[in-house]
Design a protein around this motif. Structure first.
Motif, short mmCIF file in Angstrom:
data_model
loop_
_atom_site.label_atom_id
_atom_site.label_comp_id
_atom_site.label_asym_id
_atom_site.label_seq_id
_atom_site.Cartn_x
_atom_site.Cartn_y
_atom_site.Cartn_z
N ILE A 34 48.81 11.24 -3.49
CA ILE A 34 48.33 9.88 -3.80
C ILE A 34 47.10 9.59 -2.95
O ILE A 34 47.10 9.86 -1.75
N LEU A 35 46.06 9.03 -3.57
CA LEU A 35 44.90 8.55 -2.81
C LEU A 35 44.77 7.05 -3.05
O LEU A 35 44.71 6.61 -4.20
N ILE A 36 44.74 6.28 -1.96
CA ILE A 36 44.51 4.84 -2.08
C ILE A 36 43.13 4.53 -1.50
O ILE A 36 42.91 4.68 -0.29
N ASN A 37 42.20 4.12 -2.36
CA ASN A 37 40.85 3.74 -1.91
C ASN A 37 40.86 2.25 -1.58
O ASN A 37 40.64 1.40 -2.45
N ASN A 38 41.14 1.95 -0.30
CA ASN A 38 41.31 0.56 0.13
C ASN A 38 40.19 0.10 1.07
O ASN A 38 39.93 -1.10 1.19
N ALA A 39 39.49 1.06 1.72
CA ALA A 39 38.46 0.68 2.71
C ALA A 39 37.37 -0.15 2.06
O ALA A 39 36.92 0.13 0.95
N ALA A 40 36.94 -1.20 2.75
CA ALA A 40 35.89 -2.07 2.22
C ALA A 40 35.36 -2.95 3.34
O ALA A 40 35.99 -3.07 4.40
N GLY A 41 34.21 -3.55 3.10
CA GLY A 41 33.68 -4.53 4.03
C GLY A 41 33.29 -5.76 3.22
O GLY A 41 32.75 -5.61 2.13
N ASN A 42 33.57 -6.95 3.74
CA ASN A 42 33.14 -8.15 3.00
C ASN A 42 32.95 -9.34 3.93
O ASN A 42 33.52 -9.39 5.03
N ILE A 97 29.96 1.31 1.37
CA ILE A 97 31.38 1.41 1.78
C ILE A 97 32.29 1.28 0.56
O ILE A 97 33.14 2.13 0.31
N ASP A 98 32.10 0.21 -0.20
CA ASP A 98 33.06 -0.09 -1.28
C ASP A 98 32.93 0.87 -2.46
O ASP A 98 33.93 1.41 -2.94
N THR A 99 31.71 1.06 -2.93
CA THR A 99 31.54 1.83 -4.17
C THR A 99 31.36 3.33 -3.89
O THR A 99 32.12 4.16 -4.37
N MET A 100 30.34 3.65 -3.07
CA MET A 100 30.12 5.08 -2.81
C MET A 100 31.30 5.66 -2.04
O MET A 100 31.70 6.80 -2.26
N GLY A 101 31.88 4.85 -1.14
CA GLY A 101 33.05 5.31 -0.38
C GLY A 101 34.20 5.68 -1.30
O GLY A 101 34.89 6.68 -1.09
N THR A 102 34.40 4.87 -2.34
CA THR A 102 35.49 5.15 -3.30
C THR A 102 35.19 6.44 -4.07
O THR A 102 36.07 7.28 -4.26
N PHE A 103 33.94 6.60 -4.48
CA PHE A 103 33.57 7.84 -5.19
C PHE A 103 33.72 9.05 -4.26
O PHE A 103 34.29 10.08 -4.64
N ASN A 104 33.20 8.90 -3.03
CA ASN A 104 33.23 10.04 -2.09
C ASN A 104 34.66 10.53 -1.85
O ASN A 104 34.95 11.72 -1.94
N ALA A 105 35.56 9.59 -1.55
CA ALA A 105 36.94 9.99 -1.24
C ALA A 105 37.61 10.58 -2.49
O ALA A 105 38.31 11.60 -2.40
N SER A 106 37.35 9.97 -3.65
CA SER A 106 37.98 10.47 -4.89
C SER A 106 37.52 11.89 -5.18
O SER A 106 38.32 12.77 -5.53
N LYS A 107 36.22 12.12 -5.02
CA LYS A 107 35.67 13.44 -5.35
C LYS A 107 36.19 14.52 -4.40
O LYS A 107 36.56 15.61 -4.83
N VAL A 108 36.25 14.19 -3.12
CA VAL A 108 36.72 15.20 -2.15
C VAL A 108 38.19 15.53 -2.42
O VAL A 108 38.57 16.72 -2.48
#
Ligand code: NAP
Length: 301
Positions: free
Chosen positions: A116-124, A143-154
């Motif tokens: 399971i991958l949870i993409n929760n990291a964000a800044g606001n 952080i929010d968008t590219m970070g979600t793509f980066n973690a998903s891809k890896v």
């Protein structure tokens, strides 16, 4: 006038701080995620912390990954103490793919799998567009968008591609109606909602489900503090929400648990709005938001 019905509260246990729950009532079987491993970005605080706890209470081991090691180590001790499951804290920045690669390698070395991958990291933060620097907008997108793509891809490349898995992104409803002072986070989360559908379509044949939970105002979180949640509550603004209250972190964790688990085995590409109906009815008062923003700015000085 007709009397208001006496409603039975159905909201689950929660506490405001980053501590584990003192009591917990299972809705699903405690074995729902037995022998699985979840990788949670930003799992050391707020909503991510409670997601880690609830997944662990359902049999899962976890990795919690973000930038602050001290916070992560403390969180990991609390989580293991409360649930008896393993929790590995890893320092990682979602903006830097090489740090994610190292974190996923460490996960696989320690646990031998990731389910399971949870993409929760964000800044606001609240900020009118005219006062938002170019760099601030870029940072939130990173952080929010590219970070979600980066973690998903890896995670996909290193494990999900050959073994399947479940991704749950944590989004927001800000962009649905163009929430004032939130162009940065609303744009970033809208891109993530599109990413959810793109990746669900592309990775479905690999046995990967990709879904999103979009929370409304959630008490006991950094987001709630920074975005004026307590102020809105005191001003009575939540009476306009169909369920007439803010949500709690356990409620978000339960929505995530559903999507991450085999309870949602035929669900992919969906966005589960978990906001008590807030976005349908909440006011979007620019003057009031600007007033709150300037008051907070004065406090910072
Ligand atoms: P939070 O406690 O501040 O959680 C954000 C987490 O992200 C922190 O643990 C932080 O840890 C981590 N993080 C930030 N930048 C990072 C980076 N570059 N790399 C890795 N990790 C990073 O806030 P929260 O309110 O619980 O929010 C959690 C999620 O819910 C977010 O996606 C937010 O947009 C969403 N959400 C919250 C609400 C709400 O009412 N709270 C409403 C709608 C949506 P480090 O500082 O250690 O890096």
């Amino acid at each position: 006038m007709a009397e208001k019905p006496q409603l039975v509260s159905i909201s689950p246990e929660d506490i405001e701080t980053d501590e584990c729950l003192r009591t917990y009532t299972h809705i699903y079987s405690p074995d729902l995620l037995i022998d699985q491993v979840a990788f949670i970005t930003g799992g050391g605080s707020g909503i991510g912390f409670r997601i880690a706890e609830v997944l662990m209470r359902h049999g899962c081991d976890t990795v919690i990954a973000s930038r602050n090691l001290e916070k992560l180590s403390e969180a990991s001790k609390k989580l293991t103490g409360a649930t008896g499951k393993r929790c590995l804290p890893i320092v990682m920045d979602v903006r830097k793919p090489e740090t994610i690669t190292a974190a996923v390698d460490e996960t696989l070395k320690t646990f031998g799998r990731v389910d399971i991958l949870i993409n929760n990291a964000a800044g606001n933060f609240l900020c009118p567009a005219t006062s938002l620097s170019f760099n601030a907008f870029k940072t939130v997108m990173e952080i929010d968008t590219m970070g979600t793509f980066n973690a998903s891809k890896v995670v996909f490349d290193k494990w999900f591609k050959d073994h399947g898995g479940s991704i749950v992104n944590i989004s927001a409803t800000l962009g649905y109606r163009g929430q004032a002072l939130q162009v940065h986070a609303g744009s970033a989360k809208a891109a993530n909602d599109a990413m959810t559908r793109h990746l669900a379509v592309e990775w479905g044949p690999n046995g990967v489900r990709v879904n999103t939970v979009a929370p409304g105002p959630i008490s006991g979180t950094e987001g709630y503090r920074r975005l004026g949640g307590s102020h809105a509550e005191t001003a009575g603004a939540f009476r306009g929400i169909p369920l007439q209250r803010a949500g709690n972190k356990t409620e978000i964790a339960h929505a995530v648990l559903f999507l991450a688990s085999r309870a949602a085995s035929y669900v992919t590409g969906t966005i589960l709005v978990t906001d008590g109906g807030a976005w349908l009815t909440s006011t979007n008062d620019v003057e009031q938001m600007l007033g709150f923003w300037s008051a907070e700015k004065r406090k910072d000085k």
